[in-house]
Structure formats: structure tokens, C-alpha cells
Write a protein that holds these residues in place. Structure first.
Motif, mmCIF file in Angstrom:
data_model
loop_
_atom_site.group_PDB
_atom_site.id
_atom_site.type_symbol
_atom_site.label_atom_id
_atom_site.label_comp_id
_atom_site.label_asym_id
_atom_site.label_seq_id
_atom_site.Cartn_x
_atom_site.Cartn_y
_atom_site.Cartn_z
ATOM 1 N N TYR A 279 1.351 -0.916 0.046
ATOM 2 C CA TYR A 279 0.303 0.090 0.077
ATOM 3 C C TYR A 279 0.870 1.087 -0.151
ATOM 4 O O TYR A 279 2.026 1.577 0.547
ATOM 5 N N THR A 280 0.597 2.085 -1.276
ATOM 6 C CA THR A 280 1.166 3.690 -0.767
ATOM 7 C C THR A 280 0.730 4.357 -0.109
ATOM 8 O O THR A 280 -0.439 5.087 -0.595
ATOM 9 N N VAL A 281 1.257 5.178 0.659
ATOM 10 C CA VAL A 281 0.002 6.112 1.518
ATOM 11 C C VAL A 281 -0.176 7.780 0.837
ATOM 12 O O VAL A 281 -1.299 7.172 0.922
ATOM 13 N N GLU A 282 1.261 7.580 -0.096
ATOM 14 C CA GLU A 282 0.589 9.559 -0.597
ATOM 15 C C GLU A 282 -0.425 8.933 -1.514
ATOM 16 O O GLU A 282 -1.721 9.922 -1.892
ATOM 17 N N THR A 283 -0.535 7.656 -2.475
ATOM 18 C CA THR A 283 -1.667 7.641 -3.798
ATOM 19 C C THR A 283 -2.209 7.183 -3.407
ATOM 20 O O THR A 283 -3.401 6.677 -3.976
ATOM 21 N N SER A 327 -3.310 1.826 14.225
ATOM 22 C CA SER A 327 -2.191 2.142 14.846
ATOM 23 C C SER A 327 -0.491 2.284 14.027
ATOM 24 O O SER A 327 0.659 2.478 14.422
ATOM 25 N N LEU A 328 -0.547 1.397 12.499
ATOM 26 C CA LEU A 328 -0.152 1.752 12.080
ATOM 27 C C LEU A 328 0.033 3.545 11.100
ATOM 28 O O LEU A 328 1.773 3.410 10.730
ATOM 29 N N ASP A 329 -0.814 3.775 11.062
ATOM 30 C CA ASP A 329 -1.063 4.868 10.889
ATOM 31 C C ASP A 329 -0.498 6.432 11.217
ATOM 32 O O ASP A 329 -0.305 6.899 11.206
ATOM 33 N N ASN A 330 -0.621 6.174 13.551
ATOM 34 C CA ASN A 330 -0.252 6.733 13.293
ATOM 35 C C ASN A 330 1.807 5.910 14.293
ATOM 36 O O ASN A 330 2.011 6.778 15.542
ATOM 37 N N GLY A 331 1.760 5.620 13.646
ATOM 38 C CA GLY A 331 3.472 5.339 14.054
ATOM 39 C C GLY A 331 3.996 3.992 13.855
ATOM 40 O O GLY A 331 5.018 3.823 13.926
ATOM 41 N N ALA A 332 3.362 2.536 14.012
ATOM 42 C CA ALA A 332 3.770 1.757 14.859
ATOM 43 C C ALA A 332 4.307 1.778 13.435
ATOM 44 O O ALA A 332 4.233 1.213 12.332
ATOM 45 N N PRO A 361 11.742 9.625 6.010
ATOM 46 C CA PRO A 361 12.859 10.181 6.539
ATOM 47 C C PRO A 361 12.160 11.257 7.761
ATOM 48 O O PRO A 361 12.914 11.721 8.816
ATOM 49 N N ASP A 362 11.403 11.445 7.653
ATOM 50 C CA ASP A 362 10.558 12.190 8.393
ATOM 51 C C ASP A 362 9.611 11.406 10.118
ATOM 52 O O ASP A 362 8.951 12.287 10.678
ATOM 53 N N GLY A 363 9.986 10.284 9.802
ATOM 54 C CA GLY A 363 9.507 9.290 10.352
ATOM 55 C C GLY A 363 8.310 8.937 10.341
ATOM 56 O O GLY A 363 7.073 7.912 10.947
ATOM 57 N N ASN A 364 7.152 9.299 9.106
ATOM 58 C CA ASN A 364 5.924 9.316 8.990
ATOM 59 C C ASN A 364 5.943 7.852 7.516
ATOM 60 O O ASN A 364 6.939 8.096 6.828
ATOM 61 N N PRO A 365 5.384 7.536 7.740
ATOM 62 C CA PRO A 365 5.031 6.081 6.836
ATOM 63 C C PRO A 365 4.938 6.728 5.456
ATOM 64 O O PRO A 365 3.769 7.483 5.235
#
Length: 824
Positions: A279-283, A327-332, A361-365
Motif C-alpha cells: 500500500y502506498t500512503v500518498e497515492t 496503529s500503523l497510520d499513527n506510527g507503529a 526521513p520525517d518518520g512518517n509511513p
């Protein structure tokens, strides 16, 4: 274009991350601008700790040197400054101070990137490899006293140096080898290898871990692992190459075996149906494998977005899946879970999903990688195993584990539970008589009857063997008595098995919950009460009373007490008369063992005799029974008028017959009592004889020579042949009470008795009918021509002191009158 370079760097980093390789990006001033997850694991510094710091500030390079730029760092920096890659091994230091070796490649990066990176260092922990190499080196030194071969060659391939290790490895001396072409060692199969390695060496690249097959002086071939590096002259011009060769022939053999095993593993993985999806988060774009489509049962071009997958998810598991994605979206970093889907065809499947978050690099998925395994078969198997672990395989009822859990739950709810321990009386006789298969059928039917007899909500379980446990909630003593009677009544109806009617009696032990009771204590109490019911003659129920049993009447306690019973004088004999039906007078007595337990009272033989046989206690107990019975009967023969010809029948076990000294025990009892050998009958059940087809011939011959008789007890329940009975030299057949009980109710019983009489007549054997209780049975036995019998119709088993009075009372009865029952 910059974004593409950035994505390339991220993708390569992620791939290396998967195989545990550290990727560190640095700017021109050696400040860290990129730090992947593998770097965090390798060096102990988080991304937030590392970003922006100079590589030397972390003190991870030059683990054996003090912090700060050392010789290794300068060497690397100089190489990179010249625009060349540096590759090699060096010691690094973990944040905790632990030193470890790595193989590293440091390369200058040219071009523009969204992430300012001038140098990229890729490193991998080689501790394990180094350890393995050290072991191999030590083994090599111990076995062959040899090191690696170190060989140098010029650009034309002419050997220029050759160490002692090379001599030991390949057989040529340095004088033989130097000046020769390196093709002295290689084969035609190495042509492509030679070209590839030469090209890399020619470009100044360090080559390691290259495998080849090289020739020895004696013509044999060995597998070698090569480390090849370019050699330069003082002016920096390449003049040749140096190779370190290690003999890995045995390692290659092991690798081949491992490869075969790996192929089998890969085949198993294919059969396990593993799919993957990204799954690609941005698109919001997704990609999935063909196997993933097959697993979820959808077309390859069907949508596999989160929403589409949630639609497939079982309604009861959707909230779980939502929480996981949240939980994954929040950084898990990862998620590992199991859930169900419902495919388009309605089939339910279990999936195991492992999702890993790829972060920027910013730590976001920025991407989620999901590996999906179809575990439906495993889940089905687990459910079956779980059911089997909690249920009895024969009857399907709850087992010991589950009924204990149910009972403990009742106690925790304070629902006033009652435990009933139900045991079949004389079930061993049924198993021995009609076979274990038929016995199992009876247990299945018995379980069904118990379920029908109890109330809705009560739990019936099979505890083991012929023991059942019933747990009832909210039941007082009066209700427990009523239910126990209903249970016993339900078992009295005959069981139809293989065309035969089998009658059962059960003993029921009842335990009511106390204030401090646990499930284990209640089960022990019900077990104790059941044993008291059996000791009272069976076919009854008894309540657990802590004052009488002390929670100690389990089998182990009985075994321990039985070992002391003989010395305590708790064992005694009762005697049941054997009657001549033509004269209505006794001709002898059968000795029957009784145990008067010091706490539990009378315990019947069917309870403790199996324990005695299993533990071997039957041998000393059997010897005592034989001596006591012959002594007592001989006293009556001497002192009681009309008793001079009485016989003594004593039951013996198969274990006694197999004892080598048994004939000596019998002869000793005869001599000490003074009884005539012909007056002694040793009774053994037919089923015991069938289980011991190879009885010691010498024992039987010795017993026969003593002049004693052998009686086959419970005859008709086994499968004796005429030849076998003749070989045993038996004197008497005792018809089992189950056939006598059918007289007047089932013509089958009379038919069996007629067959037994015919068999006995052909072998000139006496016949005794057991278990005669009614006048109708007596009349039928007389009609059939049975001459001898015993049973409650004349008397229950009597203690020895009551026998003279019983004989006197019998002698005064009017001739021709039907016998009356005489109390002990």
C-alpha cells in the motif's frame, strides 16, 4: 529527477534493510543525513540520535581506538576524496560499547538529491562469518597444520608469489609455481569466471567471496573461496593482483546438502500459499501478488484497497482490522495478527497478516508491506486438536480436563455445584467376557443414557475407563439423591450388544460443595464416596463425608493401604456353600476374600483385586488366602458332623499361575492344613486362561500330579476350545451368572447352559452354576440336568464363625422344602 534519485535511495535502503545491511548517508562534511532501521539495530543509535551528527561523534568507527578520527577513518576519507569506492572489513562499536566486525563499502555520491548525501556507507555485521572463519582456521590448523593459500600474479596472469599454505593446498612448491601462468590452477570451466574477475580487478575493484574449482598437482580438484585485490606499484599503477584462496570443498558439500533442503523448503512455502500486497500512503495505490488474489478469491484486477479488504473481512473481525490500521497510520512499525475473510463464494478463510511500515526521513509511513498467509487448514486443525484435548475420543463427552474446568467455574460462580462420580460395577468382567470392542460400545451407550437422565444444563463427562463424572448446578442433597437414583435406574435396562442383552449396575459417589472446596477436592470426595458405595456391594449411591474418608479413598490411597492390609489383619475370608441340587445339601465351600478397611469399612474384591494384580500384591495375598481357606475347610471336615467330604474352592489369578514357585506354595498349604489334595479346587476365570495361552506346562503337570482339581470360573464368557480344556486337565466348569440370570427370561441363557453341559459331558467334567437367586432359576437348572450350584438362594457368603450354625439350620429343614435364604 531529484525525487527519483531520492526514491532510488530509499528503495535500495529498504531492500538492504530487509537483509540487515546498514545504510548511512552523509554530506560532504561527514554529517549524517540518512540513517536506516538496520543502522539503528546494528549500532544502537536511533534515527533521531544519528541525524545531523558527524560520523565520528557517534564513536562507532575504529572500535579498538579512542573516539575521534583514526587511521581507518582517514584511509576511508582519502579513498572517497579521490572519487573511489572503499570496501573492506573494520571493527565498529555499538552504543553499549560492544565491539564487532563489519564489512563496509563507502562510496562517493554525485548528482543532486532531495536528501543531501555526498557519501553512502553500507555495512553489514560479519561477526558470525568471522566466528565461522576463526573456527575453520582453527580446525584447519589442528587437522592439516595449514593456513590459507596466498598467491600473487602480474597483469599477464603470471604467478609472482606463492606461500607455504598454497604448497600444502595445491601440492606445487613455490619453485614449481612461480613463473607459471595462473591457469596452472584453473580449468576450462573457469573461462567466464576468469574474464569477469579480471575485468573487476582491472578496474581496481576489490573482489571477495568468489568461489572457483581449482586443480591440484595430483590432478584432483578442490573448491576454493577467493578474495582477490588489485596490487599497485608505488606510483599507483596497477601491476597485478593478490588472491587468498581457502579450501571450501567440505563447505561446498554441506552447501549442496543445504541447497537440497532449501529446495524442499521452497516447495513447502509454495504449498503454504503466501501472498503479498503493498500500500502506498500518498497515492493510495496498491500492488499485490497473484497468490494474494488466489487466497482472497478475487480476480487479479479487482480492487484491493483497504476499504475493499474491509468488505471481505468477517464482520466480527472488522474492528480488529480497523484498530491495526489505525496503529500503523499513527506510527507503529509492524503489525502481526490473524483474522477471517468471507470470499465471494461464501467460503470463510483464516489469514495471518504481517504488515511492516516503511517510513520516510520525517518518520512518517510512506508504504506498507503486507505478507498474507492462508492459515485456514492450521486453524481447522487447531480447533480439532482443541476439541480432542477437551473431549473423550470414544464417547465424545467432555474429558477429565474439561469437567474440572467446568466444575471450577461453578465454584467461582457460587452456584452450589454437586459432583457425581459414576462407576460401572464389575466392568472388567464385561470386558473380559464379551471383548473390549463390545465394552466400548456399552460405554458409548452408557454415556448417552447418563445425558438423557440428567437435567438440561448438567454436564456429563467420561473421567476414564468405566468412570463418568456429572456436574450439576444449584442442586441440594435431596435433589442429588433423586438424580442419583434416576441415573442408576437408567442403567438397569439391558444394553443390546452383538445380539446379547448386557445388564449393568453402577455405583454413584456424590459430593456437595463446601465453603473452601476446589474442583480437585470435590472430585476426590465424589471418588471416595463412589468407593464406599462399591464397598457396600455396589448398585448404590453414597455421599461424601469428610469425617469418614478424610478425602483419602482414591486409588493411590487404596494401593498404599492394601500393602499394609495383610499385616494389619484387615483381610478375611467369607465362604459360600456349593450345593448338590439332587440332595439340597452342601458339598463344599468357595472362599471369597474381603477387605475390612480401617477407615472405609468393607471394600469388595472387584475394587481392590485389580490393584493387587497390577502391583504384584496378589502373590503374598493369594498365598495367605490359600493357606487360610484350606486350614478352615479342613477344620470343618474334622469337627463338623457330615462335613468330612467338603471341598475347598479357592480363586487364583493368572499372575499366581505364572509364578515359578506356585506349585510349591500349593503343596505347602495342603501339607500344613492336612486336607486331602482331592478336596482342593483352584478356580481361575476363563478369560484369564485366554489371556495366558502359554501357561507353564510344568506348573500344570505338577498341580495335576498333586491330585488337586482345576475349575474354570465364569465359563462361557471366553472362547475355550475342547482341546484346550483337555490340555489343562480341568475338573470343573462354573457357568457364569449372566447365563443363569437369563433363565426364565431369555431362552438364550438355557441354550448356552445346554451347550456347556454337553461339552462338560464329553470331557467328563463337573458343572457348577453360579449366581442362583430364585426358585425359578433353580427349577430350570434341575430341568436342564445341572447337579451343582451356588448363590444367594441358599446363602450369601458367610464368615467362618457362622458356617456351623448355618449347616445345623440347613439340616433341620424339612426334606423337599425349597431352600430359604440364610443371613450371614
Amino acid at each position: 529527477m531529484a525525487e527519483e534519485h531520492h526514491d532510488d535511495l530509499i528503495m535500495q535502503s529498504l531492500l538492504l534493510d530487509e537483509i540487515g545491511q546498514s545504510v548511512i548517508g552523509m554530506d560532504a562534511r561527514w554529517r549524517i543525513t540518512y540513517w536506516n532501521r538496520a543502522s539503528e539495530r546494528l549500532y544502537g543509535y536511533s534515527q533521531s540520535d544519528a541525524l545531523g551528527a558527524r560520523i565520528t561523534d557517534l564513536a562507532i568507527v575504529g572500535g579498538t581506538e579512542p573516539p575521534g578520527p583514526g587511521a581507518t577513518i582517514r584511509e576511508i576519507a582519502d579513498t572517497v576524496a579521490r572519487g573511489r569506492d572503499w570496501a573492506g572489513e573494520l571493527w565498529m562499536r555499538h552504543r553499549t560499547g560492544r565491539d564487532f566486525p563489519v564489512h563496509a563499502t563507502v562510496s562517493p555520491i554525485r548528482g543532486r538529491h532531495t536528501v543531501p548525501v555526498a557519501v553512502v556507507a553500507i555495512s553489514k555485521d560479519i561477526t558470525d562469518r568471522k566466528h565461522s572463519e576463526a573456527i575453520l582456521r582453527r580446525l584447519s590448523a589442528m587437522v592439516e597444520s595449514s593456513g590459507d593459500a596466498i598467491i600473487g600474479a602480474d597483469l599477464a596472469g603470471t604467478i609472482t608469489s606463492w606461500n607455504a599454505g598454497a604448497t600444502r593446498m595445491f601440492g606445487w612448491s613455490s619453485r614449481d609455481a612461480i613463473g607459471q601462468s595462473y591457469r596452472l590452477l584453473t580449468t576450462r570451466d573457469d573461462a567466464l569466471f576468469d574474464t569477469a574477475v579480471a575485468a573487476r580487478i582491472g578496474s581496481g575493484t576489490f573482489v571477495t567471496g568468489v568461489e572457483a574449482r581449482w586443480r591440484c598437482k595430483d590432478g584432483s580438484m578442490i573448491d576454493v573461496e577467493l578474495t582477490v585485490s588489485p596490487v599497485y606499484d608505488p606510483d599507483g599503477a596497477q601491476v597485478g593482483a593478490s588472491a587468498i584462496a581457502r579450501d571450501i570443498t567440505e563447505i561446498q558439500r554441506l552447501k549442496a546438502a543445504a541447497a537440497a533442503e532449501r529446495e524442499r523448503l521452497l516447495a513447502a512455502q509454495e504449498m503454504a500459499h503466501v501472498g503479498s500486497i503493498e500500500y502506498t500512503v500518498e497515492t493510495g495505490e496498491t500492488w499485490h501478488s497473484k497468490e494474494f488474489s488466489r487466497i482472497i478469491g478475487r480476480q487479479e484486477d479487482a480492487s484491493d484497497s483497504r476499504e475493499a479488504m474491509l468488505e471481505l473481512t468477517h464482520p466480527q473481525d472488522r474492528e480488529l482490522v480497523r484498530e491495526i490500521w489505525k496503529s500503523l497510520d499513527n506510527g507503529a512499525d509492524t503489525a502481526d495478527f490473524e483474522y477471517r475473510i468471507i470470499r465471494a463464494d461464501g467460503e470463510k478463510r483464516w489469514l495471518h497478516s504481517r504488515i511492516r511500515s516503511v517510513k520516510g526521513p520525517d518518520g512518517n509511513p510512506i508504504r506498507f508491506l503486507d505478507t498474507v498467509l492462508d492459515i485456514t487448514d492450521r486453524k481447522d486443525a487447531e480447533q480439532i486438536l482443541e476439541w480432542r484435548a477437551r473431549h473423550d475420543a470414544l464417547t465424545g463427552l467432555p474429558n477429565r480436563y474439561m469437567i474440572t474446568e467446568v466444575l471450577q467455574g461453578c465454584l467461582e460462580r457460587s452456584s452450589r455445584p454437586v459432583v457425581m462420580f459414576v462407576d460401572v460395577d464389575r466392568f472388567k468382567l464385561i470386558n473380559d467376557g464379551i471383548g473390549h470392542g463390545a465394552g466400548d460400545t456399552i460405554l458409548i451407550h452408557l454415556g448417552e443414557r447418563l445425558k438423557a437422565a440428567v437435567r438440561t444444563g448438567d454436564t456429563v463427562a467420561r473421567f476414564g475407563g468405566d468412570e463418568f463424572v456429572i456436574v450439576c448446578e444449584n442442586l441440594m442433597m435431596r435433589g442429588a439423591k433423586v438424580l442419583a437414583e434416576r441415573i442408576r435406574e437408567s442403567t438397569r435396562r439391558p444394553f443390546e450388544v452383538d445380539g446379547r442383552q448386557i445388564y449393568l449396575n453402577v455405583s454413584v459417589g456424590i459430593a456437595l460443595a463446601g465453603d473452601d472446596d476446589t474442583a480437585e477436592l470435590m472430585l476426590q470426595g465424589a471418588d471416595s464416596a463412589m468407593y464406599r458405595a462399591k464397598s457396600a456391594g455396589g448398585d448404590s449411591s453414597a455421599f461424601y463425608d469428610v469425617r469418614m474418608t478424610g478425602r483419602a479413598a482414591g486409588r493411590l490411597d487404596l494401593e498404599s493401604d492394601l500393602r499394609l492390609a495383610l499385616g494389619r489383619g484387615e483381610l478375611s475370608l467369607n465362604y459360600q456353600p456349593i450345593m448338590d441340587l439332587s440332595t439340597a445339601s452342601p458339598v463344599g465351600f468357595e472362599a471369597l476374600l474381603r477387605w475390612h478397611h480401617h477407615e472405609h469399612g468393607l471394600i469388595m474384591p472387584d475394587t481392590f483385586i485389580p490393584i493387587a494384580e497390577e502391583t504384584g500384591l496378589i502373590l503374598p495375598i493369594g498365598t495367605w488366602v490359600l493357606q487360610e481357606a484350606l486350614r478352615q475347610v479342613q477344620r470343618w471336615r474334622t469337627d463338623v458332623p457330615g462335613a468330612g467330604d467338603f471341598s475347598a474352592a479357592v480363586n487364583i489369578s493368572g499372575r499366581q499361575l505364572l509364578a515359578k514357585d506356585f506349585p510349591d506354595v500349593v503343596e505347602g498349604a495342603i501339607l500344613s492344613s492336612g486336607i486331602a489334595p482331592a478336596a482342593v479346587d483352584l478356580e481361575v476365570t476363563e478369560t484369564v486362561l485366554m489371556k495366558q495361552p502359554d501357561l507353564p506346562k510344568e506348573t500344570l503337570q505338577r498341580l495335576h500330579s498333586l491330585g488337586i482339581g482345576l475349575s474354570i470360573d465364569d465359563f462361557g464368557t471366553g472362547y475355550s476350545s475342547l482341546s484346550y480344556l483337555r490340555w489343562l486337565s480341568a475338573r470343573t466348569l462354573k457357568i457364569d451368572r449372566t447365563f443363569v440370570d437369563e433363565l426364565g427370561r431369555n431362552p438364550h441363557g438355557a441354550t448356552i447352559i445346554e451347550l456347556v453341559l454337553g461339552m462338560a459331558g464329553s470331557l467328563n467334567l463337573d458343572v457348577i452354576a453360579e449366581g442362583v437367586e430364585t426358585s425359578d432359576q433353580l427349577s430350570e437348572l434341575r430341568r436342564l440336568g445341572v447337579r451343582l450350584a451356588q448363590g444367594f438362594l441358599w446363602s450369601k457368603p458367610l464368615p467362618p464363625e457362622s458356617v456351623p450354625a448355618w449347616l445345623t439350620a440347613l439340616a433341620t429343614e424339612a426334606p423337599g422344602r425349597e431352600p430359604a435364604k440364610h443371613a450371614p
